[in-house]
Design an enzyme around this catalytic site. Structure first.
Site, mmCIF file in Angstrom:
data_model
loop_
_atom_site.group_PDB
_atom_site.id
_atom_site.type_symbol
_atom_site.label_atom_id
_atom_site.label_comp_id
_atom_site.label_asym_id
_atom_site.label_seq_id
_atom_site.Cartn_x
_atom_site.Cartn_y
_atom_site.Cartn_z
ATOM 1 C CE LYS A 204 59.057 57.922 -12.141
ATOM 2 N NZ LYS A 204 58.883 57.605 -11.355
ATOM 3 N NE ARG A 238 55.897 63.346 -7.951
ATOM 4 C CZ ARG A 238 57.136 63.548 -8.535
ATOM 5 N NH1 ARG A 238 57.355 62.865 -10.302
ATOM 6 N NH2 ARG A 238 57.817 64.476 -8.399
#
Ligand code: 9MG
Length: 260
Positions: A204, A238
């Protein structure tokens, strides 16, 4: 949880058959690498992403869920916020719903209750198109927790079993770098809400800000964050880099898992 995106940009322009074939190969590789779940999504949730119709999302996701269901030994999770897609994906074999919108779409809670599969409720401030423009909280941990508790209560009221509910603070979804860091630092608080915690930090932009690295150069940073999330109680991570994350967690578990 291995990430499998089936948005058009994730499979270049090889066409739908190529996309299905490549998706199955990628999912099999993630299973082989130690993934326990494959999360498949047909609508980008990146900052600035535009929504797609339910028809288009189903077209992207359902045939691949069907193929994965027959090829894999592990469950497939469908990353969607649309009740129609949830229904068709579960009919095609998906065994979990991952909703970044925490079942706030009309009919989503009832659909999830009818389907009876495990689900993840994720916190997001705003919507993907605009969520990173000016996220604001007075106490990010308390506000995210109380949002998730309210969504859990809504699910329980609709008859969803507590054991089928996971919660996720939603790293990067309407949060500044500082908000994300505070949430990760305090992740253990989420582990005491009566639901398992799922954390998605892999590659991210917060990791890009911290390291100055491009998306596909963020593996080491992603693993560091995954290890810390697990140490603070996350039960599902995840991730893109399944094999490397599994190795890192095996080492950490071997060190921390014994009494002496
Ligand atoms: C679909 N998706 C993208 N990022 C995610 C995250 O952090 N958590 C969950 N549950 N889903 C995500």
């Amino acid at each position: 949880m291995g990430i499998l995106n089936v948005t058009p940009d994730s499979f270049s322009d090889g066409g739908r058959f190529f996309a299905q074939d490549a998706a199955v190969r990628r999912a099999l590789a993630m299973q082989q690498a130690g993934a326990a779940i494959i999360d498949i999504g047909g609508e980008s949730t990146r900052p600035g992403a535009l929504p797609v119709s339910a028809e288009e999302e189903m077209h992207r996701v359902v045939p691949i869920v069907q193929a994965l269901h027959s090829e894999l030994d592990i469950p497939v999770s469908v990353d969607t916020s649309k009740p129609e897609v949830m229904r068709e994906a579960v009919r095609a074999g998906a065994g979990m719903i991952n909703d970044v919108n925490a079942l706030r779409a009309e009919g989503a809670v009832q659909t999830a209750a009818d389907l009876g599969v495990p689900l993840c409720l994720m916190h997001m401030q705003g919507e993907p198109r605009t969520m990173q423009q000016s996220p604001q909280y007075s106490d990010v941990v308390e506000e995210v927790k109380s949002f998730l508790l309210a969504r859990m209560a809504c699910c329980r009221k609709a008859g969803i079993a507590a054991r089928n509910i996971l919660v996720d603070p939603g790293f990067g979804f309407g949060k500044t770098l500082e908000h994300n860091l505070v949430l990760l630092r305090n992740l253990a608080e989420f582990a005491h809400m009566g639901a398992g915690v799922l954390a998605g930090i892999s590659r991210k932009s917060m990791l890009g800000v911290l390291t100055g690295k491009e998306t596909n150069e963020r593996m080491a940073a992603s693993i560091a964050a995954a290890v810390l999330a697990a140490e603070r109680g996350a039960v599902i991570l995840r991730v893109h880099d399944v094999a490397e994350t599994v190795d890192a967690l095996s080492v950490v578990n071997a060190i921390t898992g014994s009494e002496k």
